[in-house]
Design an enzyme around this catalytic site. Structure first.
Site, PDB file in Angstrom:
ATOM      1  N   SER A  15       0.835  -1.201   0.000  1.00  0.00           N
ATOM      2  CA  SER A  15       0.000   0.000   0.000  1.00  0.00           C
ATOM      3  C   SER A  15       0.868   1.247   0.000  1.00  0.00           C
ATOM      4  O   SER A  15       2.081   1.189   0.242  1.00  0.00           O
ATOM      5  CB  SER A  15      -0.935   0.033   1.219  1.00  0.00           C
ATOM      6  OG  SER A  15      -0.180   0.187   2.416  1.00  0.00           O
ATOM      7  N   ASP A  57       6.107  -9.560   8.804  1.00  0.00           N
ATOM      8  CA  ASP A  57       6.096  -8.479   9.788  1.00  0.00           C
ATOM      9  C   ASP A  57       7.546  -8.061   9.940  1.00  0.00           C
ATOM     10  O   ASP A  57       8.413  -8.886  10.264  1.00  0.00           O
ATOM     11  CB  ASP A  57       5.539  -9.012  11.116  1.00  0.00           C
ATOM     12  CG  ASP A  57       5.551  -7.982  12.231  1.00  0.00           C
ATOM     13  OD1 ASP A  57       6.304  -6.992  12.147  1.00  0.00           O
ATOM     14  OD2 ASP A  57       4.829  -8.184  13.222  1.00  0.00           O
ATOM     15  N   TYR A 157       5.386   8.119  17.422  1.00  0.00           N
ATOM     16  CA  TYR A 157       5.688   8.166  15.992  1.00  0.00           C
ATOM     17  C   TYR A 157       6.938   9.001  15.735  1.00  0.00           C
ATOM     18  O   TYR A 157       7.847   8.585  14.995  1.00  0.00           O
ATOM     19  CB  TYR A 157       4.488   8.741  15.240  1.00  0.00           C
ATOM     20  CG  TYR A 157       4.596   8.666  13.740  1.00  0.00           C
ATOM     21  CD1 TYR A 157       4.500   7.444  13.081  1.00  0.00           C
ATOM     22  CD2 TYR A 157       4.779   9.814  12.979  1.00  0.00           C
ATOM     23  CE1 TYR A 157       4.594   7.368  11.702  1.00  0.00           C
ATOM     24  CE2 TYR A 157       4.866   9.747  11.602  1.00  0.00           C
ATOM     25  CZ  TYR A 157       4.777   8.529  10.965  1.00  0.00           C
ATOM     26  OH  TYR A 157       4.862   8.460   9.597  1.00  0.00           O
ATOM     27  N   LYS A 161      10.545   7.656  14.186  1.00  0.00           N
ATOM     28  CA  LYS A 161      11.041   8.175  12.917  1.00  0.00           C
ATOM     29  C   LYS A 161      12.336   8.964  13.104  1.00  0.00           C
ATOM     30  O   LYS A 161      13.206   8.966  12.220  1.00  0.00           O
ATOM     31  CB  LYS A 161       9.970   9.039  12.255  1.00  0.00           C
ATOM     32  CG  LYS A 161       8.742   8.255  11.801  1.00  0.00           C
ATOM     33  CD  LYS A 161       9.103   7.168  10.790  1.00  0.00           C
ATOM     34  CE  LYS A 161       7.881   6.501  10.178  1.00  0.00           C
ATOM     35  NZ  LYS A 161       8.237   5.503   9.147  1.00  0.00           N
TER      36      LYS A 161
END
Length: 251
Positions: A15, A57, A157, A161
Site C-alpha cells: 500500500s 512483519d 511516531y 522516525k
C-alpha cells in the site's frame, strides 16, 4: 546504480508509498519483492502487477529472513526500500490517563526496530553481491517530517522516525566499506492509507498547510525520489525532506 536487472525488496509494499515505489522499480526493470503483513492484500497485488510476494512483519526476524531469501533467490539483491510503518496517536497524559506503554513500544518496534531488522538482514545478503560499477547497492528508509516537527500526540511516531533518521549516517559509514549506500527520506503529508482515513475537511486543512505545492503528496513522487537516490552515487548518509516546505505546527 542502474536498477534494471537488479532485485529490489520493498517493505510495506502492499500500500501507499511502498506500493508506488514497487511499481516504479518494476517499470524501471527491477525484479521487485513486496513484503507486508500476511493480512494485507499483498499476494493479490503481486499477482496483478508482476511482483513477488513475501508475507512478513518487519519486526519478526524469521519472517524477514524468509523475505530476504525470496529476494536473493531472484538474483542480485541491490536495493532495499523500507516503507513499513504504523502510527498510534495519543497524548503522553490524556483524558484517560497516561499513554499506553504497550502502544508506544509497538510503534517503536515496527517503525524503528523493524527498519533496523530489515537493514541488518538484507544488508548481510547485499554484501555477498558482486560490485557493479562503483557500488553493490542502496538501502533507502522512510522517516517522516514528524522526526523534526513532531506534533502533540505524536510522541511515539516522532521518536521512532527520529531514530530512523539518526541511524542513517552511522549505517552509511559502516556500509561504505562494502560499497553500499544508506539513505532516508522524510516525507511530509502524502496521500496514503494513513491519511485516507481522515475526514475530507481535515485532509483539506492539512493540504493547505503545505506552502507549495499546496496539496498532499502523490506516492509516485516519493517513488521518483527513490529512483533518483538509486541513480545518484553521491547521495549517501543523508535524510531528505520531501514535504513541499511544510513545517508542522504543534497541533
Amino acid at each position: 546504480m542502474d536498477v534494471a536487472g537488479s532485485v529490489a525488496l520493498v517493505t510495506g509494499g502492499a500500500s501507499g508509498l511502498g506500493f508506488a515505489t514497487a511499481l516504479a522499480l518494476r517499470d524501471s526493470g527491477a525484479r521487485v519483492v513486496i513484503a507486508d503483513l500476511a493480512s494485507s492484500n499483498g499476494a493479490d497485488l503481486a499477482r496483478e502487477h508482476g511482483l513477488t510476494w513475501a508475507p512478513a512483519d518487519v519486526a519478526d526476524e524469521a519472517a524477514v529472513r524468509d523475505a530476504v531469501a525470496i529476494a536473493a533467490a531472484l538474483g542480485d539483491l541491490r536495493l532495499v526500500v523500507n516503507c513499513a510503518g504504523i502510527a498510534s496517536p495519543g497524548r503522553v497524559v490524556g483524558r484517560d490517563g497516561p499513554h499506553s506503554l504497550e502502544a508506544f513500544e509497538r510503534v517503536v518496534r515496527v517503525n524503528l526496530v523493524g527498519t533496523f531488522n530489515v537493514i541488518r538482514l538484507a544488508g548481510a545478503a547485499m554484501i555477498e553481491v558482486a560490485i557493479a560499477g562503483e557500488e553493490r547497492g542502496v538501502i533507502v528508509s522512510t522517516a517522516s517530517v514528524a522526526a523534526f516537527d513532531g506534533q502533540i500526540g505524536q510522541a511515539s511516531y516522532s521518536a521512532s522516525k527520529a531514530g530512523v533518521a539518526a541511524m542513517t549516517l552511522p549505517m552509511a559509514r559502516e556500509f561504505a566499506a562494502h560499497r553500499i549506500r544508506v539513505m532516508t527520506i522524510a516525507p511530509g503529508l502524502f496521500e496514503t492509507p494513513m491519511l485516507a482515513a481522515l475526514p475530507q475537511n481535515v485532509r483539506d486543512s492539512l493540504a493547505a498547510q503545505v506552502p507549495h505545492p499546496a496539496r498532499l503528496g502523490d506516492p509516485a513522487e516519493f517513488a521518483a525520489l527513490v529512483l533518483h537516490i538509486a541513480a545518484n552515487p553521491l547521495l549517501n548518509g543523508e535524510t531528505i525532506r520531501l514535504d513541499g516546505a511544510v513545517r508542522m505546527g504543534p497541533r
